[in-house]
Structures are given as structure tokens and as C-alpha cells.
Design a protein around this motif. Structure first.
Motif, PDB file in Angstrom:
ATOM      1  N   ARG A 101       0.842  -1.205   0.000  1.00 40.96           N
ATOM      2  CA  ARG A 101       0.000   0.000   0.000  1.00 40.96           C
ATOM      3  C   ARG A 101       0.877   1.256   0.000  1.00 40.96           C
ATOM      4  O   ARG A 101       0.567   2.242  -0.672  1.00 40.96           O
ATOM      5  CB  ARG A 101      -0.909   0.010   1.240  1.00 40.96           C
ATOM      6  CG  ARG A 101      -1.893  -1.137   1.306  1.00 40.96           C
ATOM      7  CD  ARG A 101      -3.003  -1.001   0.287  1.00 40.96           C
ATOM      8  NE  ARG A 101      -3.829  -2.193   0.273  1.00 40.96           N
ATOM      9  CZ  ARG A 101      -3.705  -3.193  -0.594  1.00 40.96           C
ATOM     10  NH1 ARG A 101      -2.783  -3.134  -1.538  1.00 40.96           N
ATOM     11  NH2 ARG A 101      -4.492  -4.242  -0.520  1.00 40.96           N
TER      12      ARG A 101
ATOM     13  N   HIS B  91       2.277   2.057  -3.503  1.00 43.50           N
ATOM     14  CA  HIS B  91       1.249   2.647  -4.357  1.00 43.50           C
ATOM     15  C   HIS B  91       0.982   4.095  -3.936  1.00 43.50           C
ATOM     16  O   HIS B  91       0.864   4.990  -4.783  1.00 43.50           O
ATOM     17  CB  HIS B  91      -0.039   1.831  -4.257  1.00 43.50           C
ATOM     18  CG  HIS B  91      -1.128   2.311  -5.157  1.00 43.50           C
ATOM     19  ND1 HIS B  91      -1.268   1.900  -6.463  1.00 43.50           N
ATOM     20  CD2 HIS B  91      -2.134   3.205  -4.946  1.00 43.50           C
ATOM     21  CE1 HIS B  91      -2.295   2.491  -7.015  1.00 43.50           C
ATOM     22  NE2 HIS B  91      -2.845   3.294  -6.121  1.00 43.50           N
TER      23      HIS B  91
ATOM     24  N   ASP C   8      -6.001  -0.370  -2.742  1.00 39.40           N
ATOM     25  CA  ASP C   8      -5.384   0.926  -3.035  1.00 39.40           C
ATOM     26  C   ASP C   8      -6.412   1.943  -3.494  1.00 39.40           C
ATOM     27  O   ASP C   8      -6.293   3.137  -3.210  1.00 39.40           O
ATOM     28  CB  ASP C   8      -4.316   0.771  -4.127  1.00 39.40           C
ATOM     29  CG  ASP C   8      -3.127  -0.068  -3.666  1.00 39.40           C
ATOM     30  OD1 ASP C   8      -2.695   0.113  -2.517  1.00 39.40           O
ATOM     31  OD2 ASP C   8      -2.657  -0.897  -4.460  1.00 39.40           O
TER      32      ASP C   8
END
Length: 268
Positions: free
Chosen positions: A43, A46, A82
């Protein structure tokens, strides 16, 4: 196609000599399993590749400060997707608390504007605004985490204005969510009205949206306290965030908050 290839060739945001030492030193992240740690890092990669994270008012963020922001912001969506944060792309960090201008219209139709100092804001038109000193204080398990607070507002905004009712997962009950939060909110406000001591930040009594954001802070920082005060809310947040901080964090007792210790914050 070209955008996809460009992102593939970007350097790894976590390929830093500072990581994972910074994350391992954050009490907020203690107890994460290897699998959870890997999901958090996914995460974070991203987040750092898709979010513009910069300082303002002559503040230049360091690499370590960006990592601290990303780790705190991505913990709530560690077990989500995400795309939960796709609706916004900027994190603007101030060197201290900042003034948020607000407008209102009086009974004669005149528009007035005033400002109040805040430490964070989740703007409905995009950016996440944060105060750096409060960002850096965030990981210390005291129930105050401005990054998680404002990110909770962002999740609450996924289906409109923040109102303590973010989009729930298909396997969650809207009725159970409403019942848990409505009863807890009524009890919390009643305690404050009667002048009784409370163990949760009184700022949560401002409105249901702030209640959700404040209790999200406690869920991730002082989960045992939240479970003691409002076990039904804790269970709903466990289902919503798809994780159980109480199973990994140490039990920490805190003194009741004085009613004048309001945390300046705003979502709008």
C-alpha cells in the motif's frame, strides 16, 4: 499503456536505507505479522507513487517524513484496496497548525468568512492537509493521530459528505453499524453534557463524522480502551478495516480527557 510502463520503471519508494528501520521504530506498527507488513509496504509503494506529498510555507519534507506519513496513512487500508484513496492525489504538509477559512451565510443572506487553527483537514475537493509536528507525534499510541483521523474522513467521503457512514463491505450489516455508532454517540454526548470524565477525545462529540474519525484513531492506537468503552463500535471497525489492532498492540491505560482538551481538526 505508456503511463503503466512509466510507473513500472519508477524506483521503489521503499528502496531507502531508512526503511524499514523507521517503520519498525513506530509503536503504531508494532506486532504486525510478516504478511501484514508486506501488505502495508504494498500500500505504501502505491501511495508514494500516486500521491503528491510535499511541504508548503517554505517547508521541505525529508524522505523519512514522507515515509512516516505514508506508513500512517496506509495502515487503515492495509487490508483494503489501493483504490480506497484514489479520489484524491495530494498531501500538503504545513510546518505547524494552520488557519482554515470557513464561510457561512447569516439570516440576511450576507456571506461571512473567518478562520480557525487546525492540525489537519480532509478537503472535499481533494487535498489532505496536515501539520508536521502532529504527523510526527502520530505513531506514539496516545489516541491522537491526525493522519489516521483525516484518512478516516476520506474513507467516509467515498459515498458523499462525511457522516459516520462510509461504504460498508458487502458482508457487513448497515443496521448493526448504525445501532453501534448511534448508541455510542448518544452515550458519549450524554456523558459530556453531564460533565462526567471521558477517556476518549471530546472532539468526537462535534458531530457523527468527527466521532467516526476520532474512534478510528483510538481503534488503531488504543484499541483496548475503545473496546472497553464501546465494544460494539470496536467490532464494526474491526469488520470495516478488516484488522484487529487489539490482538497485536499492548494494553495501554489512559487517564480521562478533560472536556476542554479539544483536538482542532476539520473535514470539509
Amino acid at each position: 499503456m505508456f503511463e503503466f510502463l512509466r510507473k513500472l520503471t519508477q524506483p521503489d519508494p521503499l528502496a531507502s536505507p531508512l526503511w524499514p528501520a523507521i517503520g519498525r521504530a513506530m509503536p503504531l506498527l508494532h506486532g504486525l505479522s510478516d504478511e501484514e507488513w508486506a501488505r502495508l509496504e504494498t500500500r505504501m509503494r502505491h501511495f508514494l507513487r500516486h500521491k503528491y506529498v510535499e511541504g508548503t510555507h517554505e517547508l521541505t519534507l525529508t524522505e523519512s517524513q514522507r515515509l512516516v506519513i505514508a506508513a500512517q496513512a496506509c495502515l487503515p487500508i492495509m487490508n483494503l484496496e489501493d483504490k480506497a484513496y484514489d479520489a484524491w492525489s495530494e498531501v500538503i504538509v504545513y510546518p505547524a497548525a494552520f488557519v482554515s477559512p470557513t464561510q457561512w451565510t447569516d439570516e440576511y443572506g450576507l456571506v461571512h468568512e473567518a478562520g480557525q487553527p487546525v492540525i489537519g483537514m480532509a478537503r472535499s475537493d481533494g487535498p489532505l492537509l496536515l501539520s508536521l509536528p502532529d504527523v510526527e507525534q502520530g505513531p506514539w499510541l496516545d489516541g491522537r493521530n491526525v493522519v489516521i483521523h483525516e484518512c478516516a474522513h476520506k474513507l467516509d467521503m467515498l459515498n458523499g459528505r462525511p457522516n459516520c457512514f462510509p461504504p460498508l463491505h458487502a458482508d457487513m450489516s448497515r443496521k448493526a453499524w448504525n445501532r453501534a455508532f448511534e448508541r455510542a454517540y448518544a452515550d458519549f454526548r450524554n456523558r459530556l453534557y453531564q460533565g462526567l470524565p471521558v477517556s476518549i477525545d471530546p472532539y468526537g462529540a462535534q458531530d457523527p463524522a468527527e466521532f467516526f474519525a476520532v474512534l478510528s484513531e483510538y481503534f488503531f492506537e488504543l484499541p483496548h480502551l475503545l473496546h472497553r468503552e464501546y465494544p460494539a463500535v470496536y467490532e464494526q471497525l474491526r469488520q470495516f478495516y478488516r484488522q484487529d489492532p487489539g490482538a497485536r498492540l499492548p494494553v495501554i491505560g489512559v487517564q480521562p480527557c478533560a472536556q476542554d482538551e479539544l483536538t482542532p481538526c476539520h473535514a470539509g
